[in-house]
Write a protein that holds these residues in place. Sequence first.
Motif, PDB file in Angstrom:
ATOM      1  N   ALA A   1       0.861  -0.849   0.139  1.00 30.42           N
ATOM      2  CA  ALA A   1       0.314  -0.121  -0.104  1.00 30.42           C
ATOM      3  C   ALA A   1       0.470   1.240   0.305  1.00 30.42           C
ATOM      4  CB  ALA A   1      -0.952  -0.147   0.959  1.00 30.42           C
ATOM      5  N   LEU A   2       2.201   1.436   0.233  1.00 33.09           N
ATOM      6  CA  LEU A   2       2.833   2.545   0.657  1.00 33.09           C
ATOM      7  C   LEU A   2       3.496   2.369  -0.206  1.00 33.09           C
ATOM      8  CD1 LEU A   2       4.128   4.559   1.955  1.00 33.09           C
ATOM      9  CD2 LEU A   2       5.564   3.101   3.078  1.00 33.09           C
ATOM     10  N   ALA A   3       4.186   1.479  -1.143  1.00 36.65           N
ATOM     11  CA  ALA A   3       4.204   1.910  -2.554  1.00 36.65           C
ATOM     12  C   ALA A   3       3.463   1.982  -3.226  1.00 36.65           C
ATOM     13  CB  ALA A   3       5.460  -0.008  -3.259  1.00 36.65           C
ATOM     14  N   ILE A   4       2.572   1.953  -3.844  1.00 34.88           N
ATOM     15  CA  ILE A   4       1.424   2.464  -4.337  1.00 34.88           C
ATOM     16  C   ILE A   4       1.063   3.665  -4.317  1.00 34.88           C
ATOM     17  CG2 ILE A   4      -1.123   2.395  -5.266  1.00 34.88           C
ATOM     18  CD1 ILE A   4      -0.999  -0.710  -4.886  1.00 34.88           C
TER      19      ILE A   4
ATOM     20  N   ILE B   1      -6.008  -3.466  -4.494  1.00 40.36           N
ATOM     21  CA  ILE B   1      -5.174  -3.194  -5.644  1.00 40.36           C
ATOM     22  C   ILE B   1      -6.717  -1.706  -5.991  1.00 40.36           C
ATOM     23  CG2 ILE B   1      -4.874  -1.980  -7.586  1.00 40.36           C
ATOM     24  CD1 ILE B   1      -3.261  -4.416  -6.329  1.00 40.36           C
ATOM     25  N   ALA B   2      -7.866  -2.142  -6.262  1.00 37.41           N
ATOM     26  CA  ALA B   2      -8.927  -0.317  -5.534  1.00 37.41           C
ATOM     27  C   ALA B   2      -8.323   0.110  -4.831  1.00 37.41           C
ATOM     28  CB  ALA B   2     -10.214  -1.400  -6.517  1.00 37.41           C
ATOM     29  N   ARG B   3      -9.072  -0.944  -3.871  1.00 34.24           N
ATOM     30  CA  ARG B   3      -9.174   0.253  -2.115  1.00 34.24           C
ATOM     31  C   ARG B   3      -7.011   1.314  -2.516  1.00 34.24           C
ATOM     32  NH1 ARG B   3     -10.110  -4.930   0.218  1.00 34.24           N
ATOM     33  NH2 ARG B   3      -8.799  -5.892   0.880  1.00 34.24           N
ATOM     34  N   TRP B   4      -5.622   0.483  -2.413  1.00 39.98           N
ATOM     35  CA  TRP B   4      -4.576   1.364  -2.168  1.00 39.98           C
ATOM     36  C   TRP B   4      -5.166   2.147  -3.458  1.00 39.98           C
ATOM     37  CZ3 TRP B   4      -1.953  -4.824  -2.181  1.00 39.98           C
ATOM     38  CH2 TRP B   4      -1.473  -4.732  -1.133  1.00 39.98           C
ATOM     39  N   PHE B   5      -5.447   2.057  -4.741  1.00 39.70           N
ATOM     40  CA  PHE B   5      -5.387   2.716  -5.736  1.00 39.70           C
ATOM     41  C   PHE B   5      -6.107   4.107  -5.160  1.00 39.70           C
ATOM     42  CE2 PHE B   5      -4.827   0.551  -9.759  1.00 39.70           C
ATOM     43  CZ  PHE B   5      -3.578   0.745  -9.596  1.00 39.70           C
ATOM     44  N   ALA B   6      -7.732   3.785  -3.948  1.00 40.26           N
ATOM     45  CA  ALA B   6      -8.900   4.986  -4.130  1.00 40.26           C
ATOM     46  C   ALA B   6      -7.539   5.868  -2.389  1.00 40.26           C
ATOM     47  CB  ALA B   6      -9.615   4.077  -3.221  1.00 40.26           C
ATOM     48  N   ALA B   7      -7.170   4.670  -1.898  1.00 34.67           N
ATOM     49  CA  ALA B   7      -6.486   5.504  -0.838  1.00 34.67           C
ATOM     50  C   ALA B   7      -4.996   6.465  -1.013  1.00 34.67           C
ATOM     51  CB  ALA B   7      -5.572   4.680   0.002  1.00 34.67           C
TER      52      ALA B   7
ATOM     53  N   ASP C   1      -8.311   6.652  -9.502  1.00 32.36           N
ATOM     54  CA  ASP C   1      -9.200   6.136 -10.241  1.00 32.36           C
ATOM     55  C   ASP C   1      -8.863   5.060 -10.635  1.00 32.36           C
ATOM     56  OD1 ASP C   1     -10.860   8.210  -8.649  1.00 32.36           O
ATOM     57  OD2 ASP C   1     -11.240   8.898 -10.647  1.00 32.36           O
ATOM     58  N   GLY C   2      -9.516   3.410 -10.679  1.00 37.04           N
ATOM     59  CA  GLY C   2      -9.494   2.803 -11.646  1.00 37.04           C
ATOM     60  C   GLY C   2      -9.460   1.723 -10.781  1.00 37.04           C
ATOM     61  N   GLY C   3      -8.419   0.107 -11.961  1.00 32.89           N
ATOM     62  CA  GLY C   3      -8.900  -1.316 -11.319  1.00 32.89           C
ATOM     63  C   GLY C   3      -8.174  -1.550 -12.543  1.00 32.89           C
ATOM     64  N   ALA C   4      -8.679  -3.073 -12.555  1.00 35.87           N
ATOM     65  CA  ALA C   4      -7.883  -3.905 -13.152  1.00 35.87           C
ATOM     66  C   ALA C   4      -8.227  -3.456 -15.261  1.00 35.87           C
ATOM     67  CB  ALA C   4      -8.584  -5.849 -13.241  1.00 35.87           C
ATOM     68  N   VAL C   5      -7.185  -4.207 -15.476  1.00 32.99           N
ATOM     69  CA  VAL C   5      -7.803  -3.817 -17.137  1.00 32.99           C
ATOM     70  C   VAL C   5      -7.587  -5.436 -17.826  1.00 32.99           C
ATOM     71  CG1 VAL C   5      -7.717  -1.576 -17.408  1.00 32.99           C
ATOM     72  CG2 VAL C   5      -5.719  -2.803 -17.599  1.00 32.99           C
ATOM     73  N   ASP C   6      -6.845  -6.490 -17.447  1.00 33.46           N
ATOM     74  CA  ASP C   6      -6.510  -7.295 -17.862  1.00 33.46           C
ATOM     75  C   ASP C   6      -5.929  -8.304 -17.245  1.00 33.46           C
ATOM     76  OD1 ASP C   6      -6.050  -9.143 -19.972  1.00 33.46           O
ATOM     77  OD2 ASP C   6      -4.868  -7.353 -21.379  1.00 33.46           O
ATOM     78  N   SER C   7      -5.952  -9.356 -17.604  1.00 35.33           N
ATOM     79  CA  SER C   7      -5.934 -10.752 -16.956  1.00 35.33           C
ATOM     80  C   SER C   7      -5.215 -12.195 -17.811  1.00 35.33           C
ATOM     81  CB  SER C   7      -7.147 -11.659 -16.327  1.00 35.33           C
ATOM     82  OG  SER C   7      -6.819 -12.686 -15.781  1.00 35.33           O
TER      83      SER C   7
ATOM     84  N   LYS D   1      -2.005 -10.207 -13.750  1.00 33.16           N
ATOM     85  CA  LYS D   1      -2.922  -9.168 -13.815  1.00 33.16           C
ATOM     86  C   LYS D   1      -2.473  -8.235 -14.254  1.00 33.16           C
ATOM     87  CE  LYS D   1      -7.174 -10.001 -12.818  1.00 33.16           C
ATOM     88  NZ  LYS D   1      -7.824  -9.679 -11.907  1.00 33.16           N
ATOM     89  N   LEU D   2      -3.296  -6.697 -14.934  1.00 33.38           N
ATOM     90  CA  LEU D   2      -3.082  -5.257 -15.143  1.00 33.38           C
ATOM     91  C   LEU D   2      -3.306  -4.891 -14.825  1.00 33.38           C
ATOM     92  CD1 LEU D   2      -1.521  -6.960 -17.633  1.00 33.38           C
ATOM     93  CD2 LEU D   2      -1.418  -4.963 -19.156  1.00 33.38           C
ATOM     94  N   TRP D   3      -2.965  -3.979 -13.915  1.00 29.65           N
ATOM     95  CA  TRP D   3      -4.125  -2.740 -13.159  1.00 29.65           C
ATOM     96  C   TRP D   3      -3.668  -1.405 -13.619  1.00 29.65           C
ATOM     97  CZ3 TRP D   3      -2.338  -6.833 -10.624  1.00 29.65           C
ATOM     98  CH2 TRP D   3      -2.527  -7.915  -9.767  1.00 29.65           C
ATOM     99  N   LEU D   4      -4.915  -0.289 -13.416  1.00 31.57           N
ATOM    100  CA  LEU D   4      -4.842   0.752 -13.980  1.00 31.57           C
ATOM    101  C   LEU D   4      -5.479   2.255 -13.361  1.00 31.57           C
ATOM    102  CD1 LEU D   4      -2.788   1.328 -16.834  1.00 31.57           C
ATOM    103  CD2 LEU D   4      -4.420   1.340 -17.792  1.00 31.57           C
ATOM    104  N   GLY D   5      -4.742   2.782 -12.743  1.00 30.95           N
ATOM    105  CA  GLY D   5      -4.698   4.314 -12.116  1.00 30.95           C
ATOM    106  C   GLY D   5      -4.466   4.951 -13.064  1.00 30.95           C
ATOM    107  N   ARG D   6      -5.152   6.040 -12.484  1.00 29.97           N
ATOM    108  CA  ARG D   6      -5.603   7.534 -13.019  1.00 29.97           C
ATOM    109  C   ARG D   6      -5.429   8.616 -12.434  1.00 29.97           C
ATOM    110  NH1 ARG D   6      -5.873   7.384 -18.665  1.00 29.97           N
ATOM    111  NH2 ARG D   6      -6.431   5.416 -19.508  1.00 29.97           N
ATOM    112  N   ARG D   7      -4.639   9.220 -11.912  1.00 28.76           N
ATOM    113  CA  ARG D   7      -4.931  10.344 -11.300  1.00 28.76           C
ATOM    114  C   ARG D   7      -5.961  11.315 -11.974  1.00 28.76           C
ATOM    115  NH1 ARG D   7      -3.331  10.936  -6.795  1.00 28.76           N
ATOM    116  NH2 ARG D   7      -1.481  10.947  -6.979  1.00 28.76           N
ATOM    117  N   PRO D   8      -6.958  11.670 -10.736  1.00 29.53           N
ATOM    118  CA  PRO D   8      -7.909  12.938 -11.524  1.00 29.53           C
ATOM    119  C   PRO D   8      -7.684  13.854 -11.951  1.00 29.53           C
ATOM    120  CG  PRO D   8      -9.078  11.524  -9.824  1.00 29.53           C
ATOM    121  CD  PRO D   8      -7.619  11.696  -9.706  1.00 29.53           C
TER     122      PRO D   8
END
Length: 314
Positions: free
Chosen positions: A229-232, A274-280, A284-290, A299-306
Motif C-alpha cells: 500500500a505504501l509503495a502504491i 488494488i482498488a482499495r489501495w488506488f482509492a487511498a 481511479d481505476g482497477g483491473a484492465v487485463d488478465s 494481471k494488469l491494473w491501471l490507475g489514473r490521477r483525476p
Amino acid sequence: MNDVLDIFRTLADPTRLRILALLRQMELSVGELAQVLGQSQPRVSRHIKILADARLIDRRKEGSWVFLALGDPARLDPIFAAIDAWSVDQGDHWGLADVARLAAVRADRAAAAERYFESQAANWDAVRSLHVPEAEVEAAMARALGQRPLGRLVDIGTGTGRMLELFGARAQSALGVDRSPEMLRLARAKLADRGVDLRQGDMYALPLDSGSADTVILHQVLHYAQQPALAIAEAARLLAPSGVFCIVDFAAHDHEELRSRDAHARLGFDDDQIARWFAAAGLDGGAVDSLPGDVLTVKLWLGRRPAAIKDLAA
C-alpha cells in the motif's frame, strides 16, 4: 453504546494496544508480529481474534501465512487521535522496544530480498519469463497504455531496464529507479544509447518530486514489497493530473514455495486490494487485463490521477 463499550474492552489490554501501534507502521504476518512482541503465536493469535472481532484489524490469508492490517480508517482514526493525545512525548518502554524489533524485521526482509536480487541480476529477464510469456505481457501493457504520448515516464524497480527499452521511445523523458546497484549496472549497459536516466532509490521514498511524472510503471515489483500500500501511495505521489499508473503483477495464488525460492513477500493480489489501495492514494481505476499462465496468472491494473479542475473545464 454497545459498540463503544466493545471497543474500550478490546483496547483494555497493553498487548492489543501494542499490536495496533505496530500495524500503524506496516502490515505484518502473524509470525512477524509474535517475533516483535516476544510472545508465542497462539497467544498473539488470541489477541488478533479479539481485535478482528471488534473490526479494528483485518486478516488476509496468503498461502500458509496470515497478514494483518488496520481496519476501517473511519473506525480507527478517532481511536488513534485519542491515543496520540494521551501519549507522553518520550514513549513507553514497550513501545520503544517494539519499534527496535520492528526495525530488525524490516532489515531481515530487505536483506533477504537484496541477496536474491544480487544473485539473479544477470538472468533477471529470464526469471521474469518463467510464467506468462513476456511478449504477451508486454503486448497487454501496450494495449493498456494506449496510443497516447507517455510524457514523463518513470519505471519503478526497473531491474535491467526492459520497460524503458520497450516504452522509452514513446516518452518525452524516461527514468528508471532501482534499489540494486547491480541491476542498475546491467541496465546502464543495455540502455547506453537510449537517452534514459537511471537512479538508485527506494520505492518507498523515491528521489523524485511530486507531480513529476505522467506515466508510472510498476512491473512485476509489487509482490516483493513489504508494504505494498505504501509503495502504491509513493508511486501515485509522482503522478501529475491525468497521469496514469500501470501495475503488472500476479493474481492472488497459493504457491508458498515462491516465498523461500524467489523471495516473494506477497503471493499475488486480488482486484479489491488494488482498488482499495488506488482509492487511498487518490487514484481511479482497477483491473484492465488478465493473462492466465500454466501456474500463475498475470494481471494488469491501471490507475489514473483525476484531471485538475482547469483540465475538466477545458
